[in-house]
Motif scaffolding. Structure first.
Motif, PDB file in Angstrom:
ATOM      1  N   LEU A   1       0.833  -1.198   0.000  1.00 51.39           N
ATOM      2  CA  LEU A   1       0.000   0.000   0.000  1.00 51.39           C
ATOM      3  C   LEU A   1       0.869   1.250   0.000  1.00 51.39           C
ATOM      4  CD1 LEU A   1      -2.750  -1.114   2.559  1.00 51.39           C
ATOM      5  CD2 LEU A   1      -2.764  -1.335   0.063  1.00 51.39           C
ATOM      6  N   GLY A   2       1.989   1.200   0.714  1.00 59.52           N
ATOM      7  CA  GLY A   2       2.931   2.319   0.708  1.00 59.52           C
ATOM      8  C   GLY A   2       3.510   2.555  -0.673  1.00 59.52           C
ATOM      9  N   ARG A   3       3.830   1.490  -1.391  1.00 58.91           N
ATOM     10  CA  ARG A   3       4.350   1.637  -2.760  1.00 58.91           C
ATOM     11  C   ARG A   3       3.297   2.250  -3.677  1.00 58.91           C
ATOM     12  NH1 ARG A   3       6.768  -3.227  -1.211  1.00 58.91           N
ATOM     13  NH2 ARG A   3       5.151  -4.504  -2.182  1.00 58.91           N
ATOM     14  N   ILE A   4       2.051   1.826  -3.511  1.00 53.98           N
ATOM     15  CA  ILE A   4       0.961   2.402  -4.303  1.00 53.98           C
ATOM     16  C   ILE A   4       0.828   3.889  -3.985  1.00 53.98           C
ATOM     17  CG2 ILE A   4      -1.551   2.421  -4.627  1.00 53.98           C
ATOM     18  CD1 ILE A   4      -1.407  -0.694  -4.105  1.00 53.98           C
ATOM     19  N   TRP A   5       0.845   4.235  -2.691  1.00 55.23           N
ATOM     20  CA  TRP A   5       0.744   5.649  -2.291  1.00 55.23           C
ATOM     21  C   TRP A   5       1.866   6.457  -2.944  1.00 55.23           C
ATOM     22  CZ3 TRP A   5      -2.715   8.506   0.580  1.00 55.23           C
ATOM     23  CH2 TRP A   5      -2.332   9.832   0.799  1.00 55.23           C
ATOM     24  N   ARG A   6       3.120   5.988  -2.826  1.00 53.01           N
ATOM     25  CA  ARG A   6       4.240   6.757  -3.362  1.00 53.01           C
ATOM     26  C   ARG A   6       4.148   6.920  -4.880  1.00 53.01           C
ATOM     27  NH1 ARG A   6       6.357   3.828   0.755  1.00 53.01           N
ATOM     28  NH2 ARG A   6       7.193   2.182  -0.576  1.00 53.01           N
ATOM     29  N   ARG A   7       3.670   5.876  -5.574  1.00 58.68           N
ATOM     30  CA  ARG A   7       3.545   5.952  -7.026  1.00 58.68           C
ATOM     31  C   ARG A   7       2.476   6.963  -7.435  1.00 58.68           C
ATOM     32  NH1 ARG A   7       0.232   2.818  -9.894  1.00 58.68           N
ATOM     33  NH2 ARG A   7       0.280   1.115  -8.394  1.00 58.68           N
ATOM     34  N   LEU A   8       1.354   6.996  -6.730  1.00 58.60           N
ATOM     35  CA  LEU A   8       0.253   7.884  -7.097  1.00 58.60           C
ATOM     36  C   LEU A   8       0.331   9.268  -6.454  1.00 58.60           C
ATOM     37  CD1 LEU A   8      -2.801   5.425  -6.947  1.00 58.60           C
ATOM     38  CD2 LEU A   8      -1.424   6.082  -8.926  1.00 58.60           C
ATOM     39  N   ALA A   9       0.817   9.334  -5.212  1.00 61.89           N
ATOM     40  CA  ALA A   9       0.736  10.590  -4.458  1.00 61.89           C
ATOM     41  C   ALA A   9       2.087  11.156  -4.042  1.00 61.89           C
ATOM     42  CB  ALA A   9      -0.144  10.384  -3.218  1.00 61.89           C
ATOM     43  N   GLY A  10       3.162  10.415  -4.227  1.00 60.27           N
ATOM     44  CA  GLY A  10       4.474  10.931  -3.867  1.00 60.27           C
ATOM     45  C   GLY A  10       4.821  10.697  -2.409  1.00 60.27           C
ATOM     46  N   ARG A  11       5.790  11.459  -1.927  1.00 66.61           N
ATOM     47  CA  ARG A  11       6.314  11.272  -0.577  1.00 66.61           C
ATOM     48  C   ARG A  11       5.986  12.426   0.375  1.00 66.61           C
ATOM     49  NH1 ARG A  11      10.013   7.187   0.214  1.00 66.61           N
ATOM     50  NH2 ARG A  11      10.567   6.061  -1.671  1.00 66.61           N
ATOM     51  N   ASP A  12       5.108  13.326  -0.039  1.00 65.63           N
ATOM     52  CA  ASP A  12       4.649  14.392   0.851  1.00 65.63           C
ATOM     53  C   ASP A  12       3.454  13.852   1.624  1.00 65.63           C
ATOM     54  OD1 ASP A  12       6.517  16.338   0.000  1.00 65.63           O
ATOM     55  OD2 ASP A  12       5.272  16.776  -1.753  1.00 65.63           O
ATOM     56  N   TYR A  13       3.739  13.187   2.749  1.00 67.50           N
ATOM     57  CA  TYR A  13       2.689  12.478   3.466  1.00 67.50           C
ATOM     58  C   TYR A  13       1.849  13.419   4.318  1.00 67.50           C
ATOM     59  CZ  TYR A  13       5.484   8.415   2.215  1.00 67.50           C
ATOM     60  OH  TYR A  13       6.183   7.464   1.524  1.00 67.50           O
ATOM     61  N   PRO A  14       0.527  13.254   4.265  1.00 68.88           N
ATOM     62  CA  PRO A  14      -0.343  14.027   5.157  1.00 68.88           C
ATOM     63  C   PRO A  14      -0.377  13.387   6.537  1.00 68.88           C
ATOM     64  CG  PRO A  14      -1.645  12.546   3.800  1.00 68.88           C
ATOM     65  CD  PRO A  14      -0.207  12.390   3.352  1.00 68.88           C
ATOM     66  N   ALA A  15      -1.024  14.063   7.472  1.00 65.62           N
ATOM     67  CA  ALA A  15      -1.361  13.427   8.737  1.00 65.62           C
ATOM     68  C   ALA A  15      -2.401  12.364   8.400  1.00 65.62           C
ATOM     69  CB  ALA A  15      -1.932  14.463   9.710  1.00 65.62           C
ATOM     70  N   MET A  16      -2.247  11.167   8.962  1.00 64.33           N
ATOM     71  CA  MET A  16      -3.125  10.058   8.575  1.00 64.33           C
ATOM     72  C   MET A  16      -3.568   9.253   9.780  1.00 64.33           C
ATOM     73  SD  MET A  16      -1.310   8.590   5.131  1.00 64.33           S
ATOM     74  CE  MET A  16      -2.713   7.574   4.681  1.00 64.33           C
ATOM     75  N   ALA A  17      -4.673   8.549   9.607  1.00 66.42           N
ATOM     76  CA  ALA A  17      -5.150   7.571  10.574  1.00 66.42           C
ATOM     77  C   ALA A  17      -5.782   6.429   9.789  1.00 66.42           C
ATOM     78  CB  ALA A  17      -6.172   8.189  11.530  1.00 66.42           C
ATOM     79  N   VAL A  18      -5.655   5.225  10.330  1.00 71.77           N
ATOM     80  CA  VAL A  18      -6.342   4.047   9.783  1.00 71.77           C
ATOM     81  C   VAL A  18      -7.328   3.584  10.842  1.00 71.77           C
ATOM     82  CG1 VAL A  18      -6.080   1.673   8.960  1.00 71.77           C
ATOM     83  CG2 VAL A  18      -4.334   3.393   8.390  1.00 71.77           C
ATOM     84  N   ILE A  19      -8.582   3.447  10.447  1.00 73.67           N
ATOM     85  CA  ILE A  19      -9.643   3.097  11.381  1.00 73.67           C
ATOM     86  C   ILE A  19     -10.342   1.834  10.893  1.00 73.67           C
ATOM     87  CG2 ILE A  19     -11.840   3.860  12.372  1.00 73.67           C
ATOM     88  CD1 ILE A  19     -10.770   6.751  12.010  1.00 73.67           C
ATOM     89  N   GLY A  20     -10.469   0.860  11.784  1.00 72.14           N
ATOM     90  CA  GLY A  20     -11.197  -0.358  11.467  1.00 72.14           C
ATOM     91  C   GLY A  20     -12.693  -0.135  11.626  1.00 72.14           C
ATOM     92  N   VAL A  21     -13.450  -0.606  10.645  1.00 70.16           N
ATOM     93  CA  VAL A  21     -14.903  -0.464  10.664  1.00 70.16           C
ATOM     94  C   VAL A  21     -15.552  -1.816  10.372  1.00 70.16           C
ATOM     95  CG1 VAL A  21     -14.860   1.968   9.988  1.00 70.16           C
ATOM     96  CG2 VAL A  21     -14.987   0.207   8.218  1.00 70.16           C
TER      97      VAL A  21
END
Length: 134
Positions: free
Chosen positions: A93-113
């Motif tokens: 998922l990190g590789r997908i993020w970097r390919r599509l969005a680059g390395r300027d990471y926002p503040a993030m959270a992962v929430i289970g639903v």
């Protein structure tokens, strides 16, 4: 627009996110939750990585239509129906993020639903972007 990514040495090293993002600009863009829906409203992809790629692409499409770029993202929340699967697939998922969005990471959270609005969806992303002048 000005975005400052803040990662204090006193906190654990961030991997794929920033601990804090300070942003200034003249336009806030609130991005609705995006799943792996295609243009016909059907969820595509059978695996979490496939759906993550489509959902992120959909989020970035909405952002681009608003005049923004991935670097403008200040906050992204990821909702998943299987946190353990998300952890297992995190490197991909990190590789997908970097390919599509680059390395300027926002503040993030992962929430289970328990489930998402689109029943077959495994993951959904929403966000907030800060753009410069309109």
């Amino acid at each position: 627009m000005s975005v400052e990514r803040i990662n204090p040495a006193e906190l654990s090293p961030p991997t794929g996110f920033s601990h804090a993002v300070a942003a200034s600009g003249s336009r806030l863009v609130f991005l609705a939750g995006q799943t792996a829906l295609d243009t016909e409203g059907k969820v595509v992809g059978d695996t979490l990585p496939e759906q993550f790629e489509r959902a992120l692409g959909n989020l970035l499409t909405a952002l681009a239509a608003s005049g923004g770029t991935p670097a403008d993202l200040a906050r992204v929340t990821v909702y998943t129906v299987d946190v353990e699967a998300y952890r297992v697939h995190a490197p991909e998922l990190g590789r997908i993020w970097r390919r599509l969005a680059g390395r300027d990471y926002p503040a993030m959270a992962v929430i289970g639903v328990v489930r998402l609005w689109d029943g077959p969806a495994l993951v959904e992303l929403d966000g907030i972007a800060v753009l410069g002048t309109a």
